[in-house]
Design a protein around this motif. Structure first.
Motif, PDB file in Angstrom:
ATOM      1  N   ALA A  29      31.159  58.871  44.277  1.00 16.55           N
ATOM      2  CA  ALA A  29      32.014  58.362  45.364  1.00 16.55           C
ATOM      3  C   ALA A  29      31.583  56.987  45.833  1.00 16.55           C
ATOM      4  O   ALA A  29      32.401  56.125  46.080  1.00 16.55           O
ATOM      5  N   GLY A  30      30.339  56.727  45.968  1.00 15.73           N
ATOM      6  CA  GLY A  30      29.873  55.434  46.445  1.00 15.73           C
ATOM      7  C   GLY A  30      29.563  54.460  45.343  1.00 15.73           C
ATOM      8  O   GLY A  30      29.118  53.359  45.600  1.00 15.73           O
ATOM      9  N   HIS A  31      29.812  54.841  44.100  1.00 18.09           N
ATOM     10  CA  HIS A  31      29.428  54.011  42.957  1.00 18.09           C
ATOM     11  C   HIS A  31      30.036  52.616  43.000  1.00 18.09           C
ATOM     12  O   HIS A  31      29.377  51.641  42.707  1.00 18.09           O
ATOM     13  N   GLY A  32      31.317  52.496  43.384  1.00 25.63           N
ATOM     14  CA  GLY A  32      31.979  51.201  43.384  1.00 25.63           C
ATOM     15  C   GLY A  32      31.348  50.203  44.323  1.00 25.63           C
ATOM     16  O   GLY A  32      31.423  49.012  44.095  1.00 25.63           O
ATOM     17  N   GLY A  33      30.734  50.652  45.417  1.00 24.26           N
ATOM     18  CA  GLY A  33      30.172  49.741  46.395  1.00 24.26           C
ATOM     19  C   GLY A  33      29.084  48.866  45.828  1.00 24.26           C
ATOM     20  O   GLY A  33      28.989  47.692  46.152  1.00 24.26           O
ATOM     21  N   GLU A  34      28.233  49.409  44.985  1.00 19.41           N
ATOM     22  CA  GLU A  34      27.153  48.630  44.403  1.00 19.41           C
ATOM     23  C   GLU A  34      27.676  47.661  43.358  1.00 19.41           C
ATOM     24  O   GLU A  34      27.025  46.678  43.034  1.00 19.41           O
ATOM     25  N   ASP A  35      28.862  47.924  42.833  1.00 16.42           N
ATOM     26  CA  ASP A  35      29.439  47.068  41.812  1.00 16.42           C
ATOM     27  C   ASP A  35      30.173  45.868  42.405  1.00 16.42           C
ATOM     28  O   ASP A  35      30.621  45.008  41.669  1.00 16.42           O
ATOM     29  N   ILE A  36      30.330  45.836  43.709  1.00 13.78           N
ATOM     30  CA  ILE A  36      30.998  44.710  44.345  1.00 13.78           C
ATOM     31  C   ILE A  36      29.952  43.647  44.631  1.00 13.78           C
ATOM     32  O   ILE A  36      29.089  43.820  45.484  1.00 13.78           O
ATOM     33  N   THR A  37      30.037  42.577  43.867  1.00 14.76           N
ATOM     34  CA  THR A  37      29.082  41.488  44.001  1.00 14.76           C
ATOM     35  C   THR A  37      29.840  40.174  44.123  1.00 14.76           C
ATOM     36  O   THR A  37      31.021  40.081  43.775  1.00 14.76           O
ATOM     37  N   LYS A  38      29.134  39.167  44.580  1.00 10.68           N
ATOM     38  CA  LYS A  38      29.707  37.822  44.726  1.00 10.68           C
ATOM     39  C   LYS A  38      30.309  37.325  43.409  1.00 10.68           C
ATOM     40  O   LYS A  38      31.482  36.938  43.381  1.00 10.68           O
ATOM     41  N   PRO A  39      29.563  37.326  42.297  1.00  7.14           N
ATOM     42  CA  PRO A  39      30.158  36.824  41.054  1.00  7.14           C
ATOM     43  C   PRO A  39      31.363  37.637  40.596  1.00  7.14           C
ATOM     44  O   PRO A  39      32.335  37.090  40.087  1.00  7.14           O
ATOM     45  N   ARG A  40      31.287  38.932  40.776  1.00  6.58           N
ATOM     46  CA  ARG A  40      32.388  39.789  40.340  1.00  6.58           C
ATOM     47  C   ARG A  40      33.649  39.511  41.158  1.00  6.58           C
ATOM     48  O   ARG A  40      34.745  39.442  40.615  1.00  6.58           O
ATOM     49  N   LEU A  41      33.497  39.348  42.468  1.00  7.79           N
ATOM     50  CA  LEU A  41      34.641  39.037  43.319  1.00  7.79           C
ATOM     51  C   LEU A  41      35.199  37.662  42.969  1.00  7.79           C
ATOM     52  O   LEU A  41      36.415  37.481  42.860  1.00  7.79           O
ATOM     53  N   GLU A  42      34.332  36.699  42.755  1.00  8.79           N
ATOM     54  CA  GLU A  42      34.783  35.343  42.410  1.00  8.79           C
ATOM     55  C   GLU A  42      35.569  35.337  41.102  1.00  8.79           C
ATOM     56  O   GLU A  42      36.599  34.670  40.990  1.00  8.79           O
ATOM     57  N   ALA A  68      46.605  27.021  34.366  1.00  6.32           N
ATOM     58  CA  ALA A  68      45.655  25.972  33.964  1.00  6.32           C
ATOM     59  C   ALA A  68      45.739  24.759  34.885  1.00  6.32           C
ATOM     60  O   ALA A  68      44.711  24.186  35.254  1.00  6.32           O
ATOM     61  N   SER A  69      46.945  24.367  35.291  1.00  5.85           N
ATOM     62  CA  SER A  69      47.068  23.187  36.160  1.00  5.85           C
ATOM     63  C   SER A  69      46.549  23.453  37.572  1.00  5.85           C
ATOM     64  O   SER A  69      46.098  22.529  38.249  1.00  5.85           O
ATOM     65  N   ILE A  70      46.582  24.692  37.984  1.00  5.00           N
ATOM     66  CA  ILE A  70      46.062  25.053  39.312  1.00  5.00           C
ATOM     67  C   ILE A  70      44.541  24.991  39.317  1.00  5.00           C
ATOM     68  O   ILE A  70      43.931  24.590  40.306  1.00  5.00           O
ATOM     69  N   ASP A  71      43.919  25.398  38.211  1.00 11.91           N
ATOM     70  CA  ASP A  71      42.463  25.314  38.052  1.00 11.91           C
ATOM     71  C   ASP A  71      41.729  25.901  39.260  1.00 11.91           C
ATOM     72  O   ASP A  71      40.902  25.239  39.886  1.00 11.91           O
ATOM     73  N   ALA A  72      42.041  27.144  39.585  1.00 11.50           N
ATOM     74  CA  ALA A  72      41.458  27.792  40.767  1.00 11.50           C
ATOM     75  C   ALA A  72      40.019  28.251  40.510  1.00 11.50           C
ATOM     76  O   ALA A  72      39.699  28.782  39.442  1.00 11.50           O
ATOM     77  N   HIS A  73      39.173  28.013  41.510  1.00 13.00           N
ATOM     78  CA  HIS A  73      37.784  28.468  41.493  1.00 13.00           C
ATOM     79  C   HIS A  73      37.465  29.046  42.861  1.00 13.00           C
ATOM     80  O   HIS A  73      37.921  28.523  43.877  1.00 13.00           O
ATOM     81  N   ALA A  74      36.666  30.099  42.888  1.00 12.83           N
ATOM     82  CA  ALA A  74      36.326  30.745  44.150  1.00 12.83           C
ATOM     83  C   ALA A  74      34.820  30.715  44.387  1.00 12.83           C
ATOM     84  O   ALA A  74      34.031  30.812  43.446  1.00 12.83           O
ATOM     85  N   ALA A  75      34.455  30.582  45.642  1.00 18.10           N
ATOM     86  CA  ALA A  75      33.066  30.714  46.091  1.00 18.10           C
ATOM     87  C   ALA A  75      33.095  31.690  47.254  1.00 18.10           C
ATOM     88  O   ALA A  75      33.671  31.403  48.307  1.00 18.10           O
ATOM     89  N   CYS A  76      32.504  32.870  47.050  1.00 16.52           N
ATOM     90  CA  CYS A  76      32.602  33.944  48.037  1.00 16.52           C
ATOM     91  C   CYS A  76      31.267  34.216  48.713  1.00 16.52           C
ATOM     92  O   CYS A  76      30.206  33.979  48.143  1.00 16.52           O
ATOM     93  N   ASP A  77      31.357  34.733  49.926  1.00 16.82           N
ATOM     94  CA  ASP A  77      30.180  35.071  50.721  1.00 16.82           C
ATOM     95  C   ASP A  77      30.541  36.273  51.579  1.00 16.82           C
ATOM     96  O   ASP A  77      31.675  36.387  52.048  1.00 16.82           O
ATOM     97  N   ARG A  78      29.562  37.129  51.799  1.00 18.68           N
ATOM     98  CA  ARG A  78      29.809  38.310  52.618  1.00 18.68           C
ATOM     99  C   ARG A  78      29.013  38.218  53.907  1.00 18.68           C
ATOM    100  O   ARG A  78      27.798  38.385  53.907  1.00 18.68           O
ATOM    101  N   VAL A  83      23.453  38.571  55.402  1.00 17.15           N
ATOM    102  CA  VAL A  83      24.060  39.768  54.819  1.00 17.15           C
ATOM    103  C   VAL A  83      24.072  39.608  53.300  1.00 17.15           C
ATOM    104  O   VAL A  83      24.529  38.580  52.795  1.00 17.15           O
ATOM    105  N   PRO A  84      23.567  40.601  52.575  1.00 18.92           N
ATOM    106  CA  PRO A  84      23.587  40.509  51.105  1.00 18.92           C
ATOM    107  C   PRO A  84      25.029  40.402  50.598  1.00 18.92           C
ATOM    108  O   PRO A  84      25.933  41.023  51.143  1.00 18.92           O
ATOM    109  N   ASP A  85      25.226  39.622  49.566  1.00 18.59           N
ATOM    110  CA  ASP A  85      26.547  39.422  48.981  1.00 18.59           C
ATOM    111  C   ASP A  85      26.889  40.537  48.003  1.00 18.59           C
ATOM    112  O   ASP A  85      27.223  40.310  46.834  1.00 18.59           O
TER     113      ASP A  85
END
Length: 157
Positions: A29-42, A68-78, A83-85
């Motif tokens: 049940a809680g497995h997905g929580g540990e898999d949510i990381t900054k790089p994965r979300l980005e 391709a023309s939008i060239d989107a990049h994300a930088a996420c923080d929690r 607070v750990p990301d």
């Protein structure tokens, strides 16, 4: 008495199966929580946003806008530097940099809720992506796909 014993025997295997199912559920049940990381979300949010921004541009009649023309990049923080990301929560912020449909480089703050089931909901600034509804080329008000969107993390990364 035979009837009661028979009923208990019927419930025995069923109860055992339910106990095993409950144990497996509790373990995962809680497995997905540990898999949510900054790089994965980005990695998940930038291409989702880019695809939806292309849809938005098409609705507005803007041609030549591609992922391709939008060239989107994300930088996420929690939740800031203390607070750990990692993990689910409503306190994720992703800055998404992209080239808009007028060819200008933009950066917007998207508020993100990351869920334990490896899905997320994101909402961006209306000054960059428009309001919740936009007017299409026929003059009809339609939902803006880039205003608020949901997505899922790649289960294999």
């Amino acid at each position: 008495m035979h009837r009661t014993t028979s009923r208990i025997r019927r419930l025995g295997p069923t109860t055992a199966v339910l106990a095993v199912v409950a144990a497996v559920f509790a373990a995962t049940a809680g497995h997905g929580g540990e898999d949510i990381t900054k790089p994965r979300l980005e990695r998940a949010i930038a291409p989702t946003f880019a695809n939806l921004y292309v849809q938005r541009s098409t609705i507005l009649g803007k041609t030549g806008v591609t992922v391709a023309s939008i060239d989107a990049h994300a930088a996420c923080d929690r939740g800031g530097p203390k607070v750990p990301d990692t993990g689910p929560g409503a306190n994720w912020i992703c800055m998404i940099a992209f080239t808009d449909d007028a060819g200008q480089r933009q950066e917007g703050k998207f508020e993100v809720t990351a869920n334990a089931d490896a899905t997320y909901v994101a909402g961006g600034p209306s000054k960059l992506v428009g309001l919740a509804t936009i007017t299409d080329t026929r003059g009809v008000d339609v939902t803006n796909p880039a205003f608020e969107f949901d997505g899922a993390f790649d289960p294999d990364t």
